[in-house]
Design an enzyme around this catalytic site. Structure first.
Site, PDB file in Angstrom:
ATOM      1  CG  ASN A   1      -0.101  -0.367   2.485  1.00 26.70           C
ATOM      2  OD1 ASN A   1       0.073   0.622   2.915  1.00 26.70           O
ATOM      3  ND2 ASN A   1      -1.140  -0.372   3.394  1.00 26.70           N
TER       4      ASN A   1
ATOM      5  CG  HIS B   1      -9.410   1.520   0.493  1.00 24.64           C
ATOM      6  ND1 HIS B   1      -9.573   3.005   1.058  1.00 24.64           N
ATOM      7  CD2 HIS B   1      -8.255   1.654   0.535  1.00 24.64           C
ATOM      8  CE1 HIS B   1      -8.180   4.029   0.375  1.00 24.64           C
ATOM      9  NE2 HIS B   1      -7.328   3.333   0.449  1.00 24.64           N
TER      10      HIS B   1
ATOM     11  N   GLY C   1     -10.702  -5.998   8.629  1.00 23.96           N
ATOM     12  CA  GLY C   1     -11.003  -5.541   8.097  1.00 23.96           C
ATOM     13  C   GLY C   1     -13.081  -5.234   7.750  1.00 23.96           C
TER      14      GLY C   1
ATOM     15  CG  ASN D   1      -5.959   6.590   2.300  1.00 31.95           C
ATOM     16  OD1 ASN D   1      -6.796   7.747   2.655  1.00 31.95           O
ATOM     17  ND2 ASN D   1      -5.681   6.125   1.254  1.00 31.95           N
TER      18      ASN D   1
ATOM     19  CD  GLU E   1      -3.883   8.103  -2.349  1.00 37.25           C
ATOM     20  OE1 GLU E   1      -4.854   7.285  -1.799  1.00 37.25           O
ATOM     21  OE2 GLU E   1      -2.529   7.601  -3.762  1.00 37.25           O
TER      22      GLU E   1
ATOM     23  CG  MET F   1      -1.381   7.817   1.585  1.00 33.10           C
ATOM     24  SD  MET F   1      -2.615   8.512   0.097  1.00 33.10           S
ATOM     25  CE  MET F   1      -3.568   9.760   0.976  1.00 33.10           C
TER      26      MET F   1
ATOM     27  CG  PHE G   1      -3.519   1.157   7.271  1.00 30.46           C
ATOM     28  CD1 PHE G   1      -2.435   1.797   8.070  1.00 30.46           C
ATOM     29  CD2 PHE G   1      -2.718   1.449   5.966  1.00 30.46           C
ATOM     30  CE1 PHE G   1      -1.192   2.601   8.026  1.00 30.46           C
ATOM     31  CE2 PHE G   1      -1.158   2.078   5.954  1.00 30.46           C
ATOM     32  CZ  PHE G   1      -0.980   2.915   6.812  1.00 30.46           C
TER      33      PHE G   1
HETATM   34  P1  FDA Z   1      -4.676  -7.643   5.173  1.00 27.71           P
HETATM   35  O1  FDA Z   1      -5.375  -7.871   3.489  1.00 27.71           O
HETATM   36  O2  FDA Z   1      -3.471  -6.523   5.099  1.00 27.71           O
HETATM   37  O3  FDA Z   1      -3.826  -8.885   4.935  1.00 27.71           O
HETATM   38  C1  FDA Z   1      -4.890 -10.396   5.319  1.00 27.71           C
HETATM   39  C2  FDA Z   1      -3.787 -11.040   5.098  1.00 27.71           C
HETATM   40  O4  FDA Z   1      -4.753 -12.392   4.784  1.00 27.71           O
HETATM   41  C3  FDA Z   1      -3.274 -10.781   3.672  1.00 27.71           C
HETATM   42  O5  FDA Z   1      -1.792 -10.639   3.903  1.00 27.71           O
HETATM   43  C4  FDA Z   1      -3.273 -12.271   2.614  1.00 27.71           C
HETATM   44  O6  FDA Z   1      -2.186 -12.869   1.754  1.00 27.71           O
HETATM   45  C5  FDA Z   1      -4.098 -13.347   4.126  1.00 27.71           C
HETATM   46  N1  FDA Z   1      -4.592 -14.098   3.829  1.00 27.71           N
HETATM   47  C6  FDA Z   1      -5.718 -14.365   2.854  1.00 27.71           C
HETATM   48  N2  FDA Z   1      -6.735 -15.618   2.660  1.00 27.71           N
HETATM   49  C7  FDA Z   1      -6.144 -16.529   3.166  1.00 27.71           C
HETATM   50  C8  FDA Z   1      -6.720 -17.814   3.696  1.00 27.71           C
HETATM   51  N3  FDA Z   1      -7.295 -18.417   3.458  1.00 27.71           N
HETATM   52  N4  FDA Z   1      -4.825 -18.519   3.923  1.00 27.71           N
HETATM   53  C9  FDA Z   1      -3.869 -18.002   4.936  1.00 27.71           C
HETATM   54  N5  FDA Z   1      -3.633 -16.781   4.206  1.00 27.71           N
HETATM   55  C10 FDA Z   1      -4.738 -15.440   3.975  1.00 27.71           C
HETATM   56  N6  FDA Z   1      -4.958   2.403   2.884  1.00 27.71           N
HETATM   57  C11 FDA Z   1      -4.635   2.771   4.118  1.00 27.71           C
HETATM   58  O7  FDA Z   1      -5.140   2.672   5.158  1.00 27.71           O
HETATM   59  N7  FDA Z   1      -3.453   3.791   3.686  1.00 27.71           N
HETATM   60  C12 FDA Z   1      -2.431   3.519   1.795  1.00 27.71           C
HETATM   61  O8  FDA Z   1      -2.048   3.881   1.402  1.00 27.71           O
HETATM   62  C13 FDA Z   1      -3.670   2.432   1.085  1.00 27.71           C
HETATM   63  N8  FDA Z   1      -3.291   1.902  -0.195  1.00 27.71           N
HETATM   64  C14 FDA Z   1      -3.416   0.915  -0.550  1.00 27.71           C
HETATM   65  C15 FDA Z   1      -2.751   1.023  -2.164  1.00 27.71           C
HETATM   66  C16 FDA Z   1      -3.001  -0.910  -2.641  1.00 27.71           C
HETATM   67  C17 FDA Z   1      -2.318  -1.206  -3.428  1.00 27.71           C
HETATM   68  C18 FDA Z   1      -3.624  -1.848  -2.168  1.00 27.71           C
HETATM   69  C19 FDA Z   1      -3.711  -2.790  -1.776  1.00 27.71           C
HETATM   70  C20 FDA Z   1      -4.592  -1.078  -0.298  1.00 27.71           C
HETATM   71  C21 FDA Z   1      -4.072   0.188   0.022  1.00 27.71           C
HETATM   72  N9  FDA Z   1      -4.802   0.301   1.639  1.00 27.71           N
HETATM   73  C22 FDA Z   1      -4.218   1.434   1.802  1.00 27.71           C
HETATM   74  C23 FDA Z   1      -5.559  -0.570   1.504  1.00 27.71           C
HETATM   75  C24 FDA Z   1      -4.636  -0.912   3.094  1.00 27.71           C
HETATM   76  O9  FDA Z   1      -3.899  -2.028   2.630  1.00 27.71           O
HETATM   77  C25 FDA Z   1      -5.952  -2.548   3.149  1.00 27.71           C
HETATM   78  O10 FDA Z   1      -7.580  -1.699   3.992  1.00 27.71           O
HETATM   79  C26 FDA Z   1      -5.292  -3.155   5.240  1.00 27.71           C
HETATM   80  O11 FDA Z   1      -4.170  -3.860   4.688  1.00 27.71           O
HETATM   81  C27 FDA Z   1      -6.004  -4.482   5.181  1.00 27.71           C
HETATM   82  O12 FDA Z   1      -5.859  -5.130   6.015  1.00 27.71           O
HETATM   83  P2  FDA Z   1      -6.260  -6.200   7.135  1.00 27.71           P
HETATM   84  O13 FDA Z   1      -5.725  -6.689   7.917  1.00 27.71           O
HETATM   85  O14 FDA Z   1      -7.709  -6.463   7.094  1.00 27.71           O
HETATM   86  O15 FDA Z   1      -6.074  -7.638   5.941  1.00 27.71           O
END
Ligand code: FDA
Length: 498
Positions: free
Chosen positions: A113, A438, A466, A476, A353, A116, A478
């Site tokens: 990500n 998101h 999330g 954003n 953003e 932010m 996180f």
């Molecule tokens: P998150 O997705 O972080 O973690 C879940 C984990 O579980 C992953 O590592 C996945 O591989 C694993 N997983 C899934 N299924 C599984 C299974 N069955 N078995 C084992 N492992 C499994 N937010 C923000 O606040 N500021 C920002 O600047 C950005 N920018 C941004 C850019 C981009 C390109 C993306 C894709 C996302 C953002 N975000 C963001 C969003 C932010 O990254 C997102 O909201 C959080 O990572 C979500 O956190 P979680 O803990 O919910 O899940």
């Protein structure tokens, strides 16, 4: 090993999982994280762990033969690149009308990500999560999350002078010309490191177009913060490249967790099952919702709430580009630092953003990721034919996001005599409305779980990611995911584990 038993098992290593890991291990509990992605610690042949956005290879994408860039088009051409299929760091999961981008690896979304780190506006937080004590969140848990994540702020004098944020200054000036307020956005990318990159005394990462496929330097991703601290307790074990496929009750009061281990080519190496006294779902909004919906539908966890899978939203995400008449800069930092704040406008709340377009050459493009207050929600549903879980978001559901963003950017275009780019999200497609960064919801706090993420019907099963948040948070997400996990883990450790 087969038949192994662990006191606490965490599915996924993103924000929710990392907070759970730190607080459980600090409480003295042996904790095991199961993460489907890689542990990103080994450099490739080029000496780098991650590839850059401009030269993507297999490391960029989760088992694809071609990249799926969010901005995938340019003047009539698909600008994606062919790559080798590999356990890469960014997934774009396709649900038909919606592609959801997610990080894959130890650290989850923090690896890919933009860093932010925004605390939501308190009145909106109170509106979306009325059962959560906002005083406690803003007094204790948001500050705790920001500190744990290593949030820092941009030096405004440097921002004003560096060529690397010309694009953001132009974005700010254009917004202000149309009467909109702008604000600096805190980040977990180390701005001191970035200044050294600009000065030539540190290896470039943000200033070398690194983001979305990982940052080799500068960014405080979770593997460097929460997860590193949890590891220092000596009580954390992580199994990377292991995907959880099932969770079922028993034997006894515990749970049996089944998983598949793959190699980096995607071949199955082993299937395993372990028992755990407690299981923390931290697979992200999509991962956790998919697992729970499948477990309920297949009778493995039949007593889960009927609302499991409901209430999913995209945080109102929509992207758009403007053709600027001003120079936006050939050198652009890949880390955003400023936003347009029109959230308090009841006619169409928007927090946008000002995004970089770090192509390494002047393109006169102003790019934005707008967060809007889109009321539409979708459900995860189980398809018994394919055995897969789908998401029933339909294309028209993005319209409120487009309407709100269009109001702001129409005004900016009219005041600055500019127009939209129609070539960045398809051929003659102005709005990037069919993908999101998101994902939120699918296992809502106080509905599918109690007010602290305990899954209804199953003592010892918790949701910490999330998927608890009802589809929208206005900024954003996180920091909110982290702070809510801090709040819930404090309660769970105090009352369930002592
Ligand atoms: P998150 O997705 O972080 O973690 C879940 C984990 O579980 C992953 O590592 C996945 O591989 C694993 N997983 C899934 N299924 C599984 C299974 N069955 N078995 C084992 N492992 C499994 N937010 C923000 O606040 N500021 C920002 O600047 C950005 N920018 C941004 C850019 C981009 C390109 C993306 C894709 C996302 C953002 N975000 C963001 C969003 C932010 O990254 C997102 O909201 C959080 O990572 C979500 O956190 P979680 O803990 O919910 O899940």
């Amino acid at each position: 090993s087969p038949g192994a038993h662990v006191p606490a098992l965490i599915i996924g290593s993103g924000y929710g999982g990392a907070v759970a890991a730190l607080r459980l291990t600090q409480a003295g509990i042996d904790t095991h994280i199961v993460e489907m992605g890689q542990n990103w610690t080994t450099p490739g042949a080029d000496g780098k762990i991650f590839c850059s956005m401009l030269k993507p290879d297999g490391r960029s994408s989760w088992f694809r033969n071609r990249t799926d860039q969010p901005v995938g088009w340019f003047i009539g051409s698909d600008v994606n690149k062919d790559i080798d299929s590999y356990a890469g760091v960014l997934d774009s999961e396709d649900f038909g009308a919606m592609r959801v981008y997610q990080g894959r690896g130890v650290g989850g979304g923090s690896l890919v990500n933009g860093g932010m780190a925004v605390i939501p506006k308190r009145p909106y937080f109170e509106q979306i999560l009325p059962s959560v004590d906002a005083g406690e969140m803003y007094g204790t848990y948001f500050p705790r999350a920001s500190a744990g994540l290593g949030v820092n702020n941009m030096d405004s004098a440097w921002f004003d002078s560096t060529e690397w944020y010309q694009f953001a200054r132009v974005g700010r000036d254009d917004a202000q010309a149309a009467g909109y307020a702008t604000t600096f956005v805190p980040n977990v990318y180390d701005f001191g490191y970035m200044q050294r990159e600009a000065a030539g005394s540190a290896t470039k990462s943000a200033l070398a177009s690194e983001v979305i496929y990982g940052n080799n330097y500068g960014k405080k991703s979770l593997d460097k913060t929460y997860l590193a601290e949890a590891a220092r307790t000596g009580k954390l074990t992580i199994s990377a490249l292991h995907t959880v496929t099932g969770v079922t009750a028993g034997p006894g009061s515990g749970y049996t967790v089944t998983m598949t281990q793959i190699n980096t080519s995607g071949a199955t190496v082993a299937t395993k099952s372990v028992t755990a006294d407690r299981v923390f779902f931290a697979a992200g909004s999509v991962g956790t919702s998919k697992l729970l919906v499948a477990m309920k539908a297949t009778g493995k966890l039949p007593n889960l709430s009927d609302t499991v899978g409901a209430g999913w939203g995209n945080n109102g995400n929509v992207m758009v580009g403007r053709a600027n008449s001003k120079l936006t800069g050939g050198n652009q930092s890949a880390i955003p630092a400023m936003g347009i704040d029109n959230w308090d406008d009841p006619a169409g709340p928007v927090f946008a953003e000002i995004a970089p377009f770090p192509a390494g050459t002047e393109l006169w493009i102003s790019l934005y990721l707008a967060i809007t207050k889109n009321p539409n929600r979708a459900n995860f549903t189980f398809d018994s034919g394919s055995g897969k879980v789908g998401l029933d978001w339909s294309a028209g559901q993005a319209q409120p996001s487009i309407d709100a963003a269009k109001r702001v950017f129409d005004k900016i275009n009219s005041k600055t005599l500019t127009s939209y780019r129609t070539d960045l999200f398809g051929v003659y497609k102005t709005w990037g409305d069919d993908f999101c960064y998101h994902p939120l919801g699918g296992c809502l706090l106080g509905s599918a779980t109690d007010n602290y993420g305990r899954l209804n019907g199953y003592p010892g099963l918790y949701v910490v990611d999330g998927s608890l948040i009802p589809g929208s948070v206005g900024v954003n997400p996180f920091v909110t995911i982290t702070a809510l996990a801090e709040r819930n883990m404090a309660k769970v450790i105090a009352t369930d584990l002592h």
